[in-house]
Design a protein around this motif. Structure first.
Motif, short mmCIF file in Angstrom:
data_model
loop_
_atom_site.label_atom_id
_atom_site.label_comp_id
_atom_site.label_asym_id
_atom_site.label_seq_id
_atom_site.Cartn_x
_atom_site.Cartn_y
_atom_site.Cartn_z
N ASP A 39 -1.28 7.00 -9.17
CA ASP A 39 -2.15 7.64 -9.02
C ASP A 39 -3.44 5.95 -8.91
N SER A 40 -3.73 6.16 -8.58
CA SER A 40 -4.67 4.88 -8.51
C SER A 40 -6.00 4.39 -9.59
N THR A 41 -6.39 5.76 -10.09
CA THR A 41 -7.22 5.42 -10.96
C THR A 41 -6.03 4.77 -11.75
N PRO A 43 0.98 -1.02 -0.10
CA PRO A 43 0.05 -0.22 -0.23
C PRO A 43 0.94 1.04 0.07
N GLU A 73 2.09 2.01 -3.79
CA GLU A 73 0.79 2.61 -4.37
C GLU A 73 0.39 4.10 -3.95
N SER A 74 0.60 4.06 -2.72
CA SER A 74 0.34 5.72 -2.50
C SER A 74 0.86 6.41 -3.20
N GLU A 126 -5.53 1.09 -10.98
CA GLU A 126 -6.79 -0.09 -11.62
C GLU A 126 -6.45 -0.74 -12.71
#
Length: 170
Positions: A36-38, A29, A32-33, A41
């Motif tokens: 960009d989460s978009t 995590p 991942e921070s 995914e």
């Protein structure tokens, strides 16, 4: 920086530094921070769709099997997430090689933030995010992160100039 990540960064900064595989539960995590989460995914969905027709989990976990031009970091995040899901049900399931690679990258990133956090302003974070997402640059920035961490473990004072976007010279 969260205390758990700070402790991991301190461990990874030691001359014989390293962490156990359980650290992946915090480091996945964390890395991942920085993304960009978009975007992430979307990449993971593309990877899952491709893999369902063209790969096998053993190949993905151990060799980061992925289509040409696909981001290695996204593939290793997929492997780490896959390991976490299995590990919850079966704690004896060992961290696969692909997720170990992510663990090393995330440790190096944590060392960078711990030792040179003052250089990680908004512009530097955006530049780092862009390079981590770019398939043609991800290996370069990973090398720079790991080199930074290596010299920190050797006791050197290191300046992370790679965090500054350089103008192209012709």
């Amino acid at each position: 920086m969260y205390q758990t990540i700070r402790s991991i960064a301190e461990q990874c900064s030691q001359p014989k530094g390293g962490v156990d595989e359980e650290a992946a539960l915090h480091l996945r995590p964390y890395i991942e921070s920085f993304l960009d989460s978009t975007w992430l995914e979307n990449e993971l969905n593309q990877y899952k769709n491709w893999a369902s027709k063209n790969s096998d989990p053993v190949l993905q976990r151990n060799f980061l099997h992925r289509p040409l031009g696909f981001n290695m970091l996204a593939a290793s995040i997929w492997v780490a997430r896959d390991w976490e899901a299995i590990h919850k049900e079966d704690p004896s399931f060992k961290l696969p090689i692909g997720a170990r690679r992510l663990l090393n990258i995330a440790c190096s990133l944590a060392v960078l933030e711990y030792h040179a956090g003052q250089f990680l302003d908004q512009n530097a974070r955006e530049h780092l995010r862009q390079r981590l997402r770019a398939t043609d640059q991800v290996w370069g920035v990973i090398h720079e992160l790991q080199t930074f961490a290596y010299f920190v473990r050797k006791g050197a004072e290191v300046q992370p100039h790679f965090l500054k976007k350089q103008a192209l010279r012709r």
